[in-house]
Motif scaffolding. Structure first.
Motif, mmCIF file in Angstrom:
data_model
loop_
_atom_site.group_PDB
_atom_site.id
_atom_site.type_symbol
_atom_site.label_atom_id
_atom_site.label_comp_id
_atom_site.label_asym_id
_atom_site.label_seq_id
_atom_site.Cartn_x
_atom_site.Cartn_y
_atom_site.Cartn_z
ATOM 1 N N LEU A 204 0.736 -1.228 -0.046
ATOM 2 C CA LEU A 204 0.102 0.077 -0.087
ATOM 3 C C LEU A 204 0.976 1.255 0.062
ATOM 4 O O LEU A 204 1.925 1.306 0.547
ATOM 5 N N LYS A 205 0.243 2.413 -0.680
ATOM 6 C CA LYS A 205 1.171 3.458 -0.707
ATOM 7 C C LYS A 205 0.737 4.618 0.270
ATOM 8 O O LYS A 205 1.510 5.695 0.463
ATOM 9 N N GLN A 206 -0.409 4.619 0.710
ATOM 10 C CA GLN A 206 -0.829 5.614 1.497
ATOM 11 C C GLN A 206 -0.238 5.557 2.886
ATOM 12 O O GLN A 206 0.323 4.625 3.634
ATOM 13 N N PRO A 207 -0.110 6.579 3.702
ATOM 14 C CA PRO A 207 0.490 6.741 4.871
ATOM 15 C C PRO A 207 -0.241 5.726 5.861
ATOM 16 O O PRO A 207 -1.381 5.416 5.758
ATOM 17 N N GLU A 208 0.643 5.117 6.684
ATOM 18 C CA GLU A 208 0.300 4.013 7.627
ATOM 19 C C GLU A 208 0.446 4.357 9.170
ATOM 20 O O GLU A 208 1.920 4.859 9.269
ATOM 21 N N VAL A 209 -0.095 3.891 9.989
ATOM 22 C CA VAL A 209 -0.080 4.057 11.282
ATOM 23 C C VAL A 209 -0.282 2.533 11.797
ATOM 24 O O VAL A 209 -1.099 1.911 11.598
ATOM 25 N N ARG B 223 8.978 -1.245 6.927
ATOM 26 C CA ARG B 223 7.652 -0.565 6.298
ATOM 27 C C ARG B 223 7.875 0.784 5.823
ATOM 28 O O ARG B 223 7.984 1.622 6.743
ATOM 29 N N LYS B 224 7.863 1.073 4.619
ATOM 30 C CA LYS B 224 8.248 2.509 4.179
ATOM 31 C C LYS B 224 7.279 3.655 4.175
ATOM 32 O O LYS B 224 7.540 4.787 4.595
ATOM 33 N N ASN B 225 6.034 3.185 4.382
ATOM 34 C CA ASN B 225 5.099 4.200 4.444
ATOM 35 C C ASN B 225 4.558 4.207 5.825
ATOM 36 O O ASN B 225 3.522 4.965 5.956
ATOM 37 N N LEU B 226 5.102 3.705 6.671
ATOM 38 C CA LEU B 226 4.878 3.795 8.100
ATOM 39 C C LEU B 226 5.158 5.359 8.586
ATOM 40 O O LEU B 226 6.528 5.588 8.701
#
Length: 290
Positions: free
Chosen positions: A107-112, A186-189
């Motif tokens: 997934l590309k969107q920001p992640e928490v 995890r790059k988008n974390l």
């Protein structure tokens, strides 16, 4: 705003209306800040900014600054709340589970992500955050250690929220093999939320989790759960002990612990706003106390 399932297209109009009415009735009376019942200003203030209820018990010599670094306006909290309301164009739903990093969705969107000791109230907190969209399936169990996989929830195109397995009692045997690679790679974390039980205070397992987050050197924030489960005195003692540990032993942790009660919705609007802020989903006018 409502999440309309595809199967509803084939239901009679009356059935759709009934389903929507049932959804509205299922909403907790405090789920939406915009619809919070009338209450005295000081009670509302404590609901929005839980630390304020502890201030009268603090010695004057204690610096309060670190507890009020993130202090958005009510208007900004209302703005952030809209992000947690599902609609046909903004789907909020459980997406997938993964046991290993290689199984995690790309997934590309920001992640928490949310991590914490078993029975810290992690799944209950996530369920409360999503209370404006109650059809989101967040399983909550009375048995500690229920979460055994990484569970991904998509919040439209804005961000993804990941419910991680609990550590400590009844944690999966391969917890470290599951969680550490995720946190490392995890790059988008954009933020890890480390949950600590406010009724029992900082535990050895929590300290180990903090050390892991520090070694990874990615930003994280501590969320103090179950603040309704003990009196002001014990809660304040646990909070000051936690604050001392954060000040002395951390470099990557946001200095302000966020206090929440999933049962009474204290701090929930503030936490929603913080998530919206760190994911870049909502531009806030101001985050400092006035």
């Amino acid at each position: 705003m409502f999440v309309v399932r595809p199967s509803w297209r084939f239901r009679p109009a009356g059935a759709v209306t009934s389903a929507i009415c049932r959804r509205v009735r299922r909403l907790h009376k405090l789920a939406s800040l915009q619809k919070v019942p009338a209450m005295p200003p000081n009670k509302l203030h404590n609901l929005l900014y839980p630390f304020s209820q502890l201030e009268p018990y603090l010695d004057r010599s204690v610096d309060r600054t670190q507890f009020q670094l993130f202090h958005p306006s009510v208007e900004d909290m209302v703005k952030a709340e809209k992000l947690f309301c599902g609609s046909t164009s903004h789907r909020i739903d459980y997406y997938v589970s993964a046991e290993r990093m290689e199984h995690a969705p790309a997934l590309k969107q920001p992640e928490v992500c949310f991590i914490g000791r078993s029975n810290v109230g992690k799944s209950s907190l996530i369920k409360t955050l999503f209370s404006l969209t109650p059809e989101v399936q967040v399983r909550v169990s009375k048995t500690p250690g229920h979460t055994k996989k990484m569970n991904f929830f998509r919040v439209g195109r804005a961000f993804t929220l990941v419910d991680m397995p609990g550590y400590g009692h009844r944690a999966p045997r391969d917890f470290v093999d599951m969680v550490e690679p995720y946190l490392h790679s995890r790059k988008n974390l954009v933020r890890t939320f480390l949950l600590v039980d406010g009724s029992v205070g900082l535990q050895r397992a929590d300290m180990v989790a903090m050390e892991m987050c520090e070694e990874i050197r990615r930003p994280y924030v501590v969320v103090v759960t179950k603040i309704d489960k003990c009196g002001h005195g014990p809660l304040l003692a646990n909070l000051l002990n936690l604050q001392g540990a954060l000040k002395a032993q951390t470099a990557c942790c946001f200095p302000q612990p966020l206090l929440v009660s999933s049962l009474h919705f204290m701090g929930i609007y503030l936490l929603r706003c913080f998530i919206a802020h760190v994911t870049g989903s909502v531009q806030l006018a101001d985050t400092a106390p006035r």
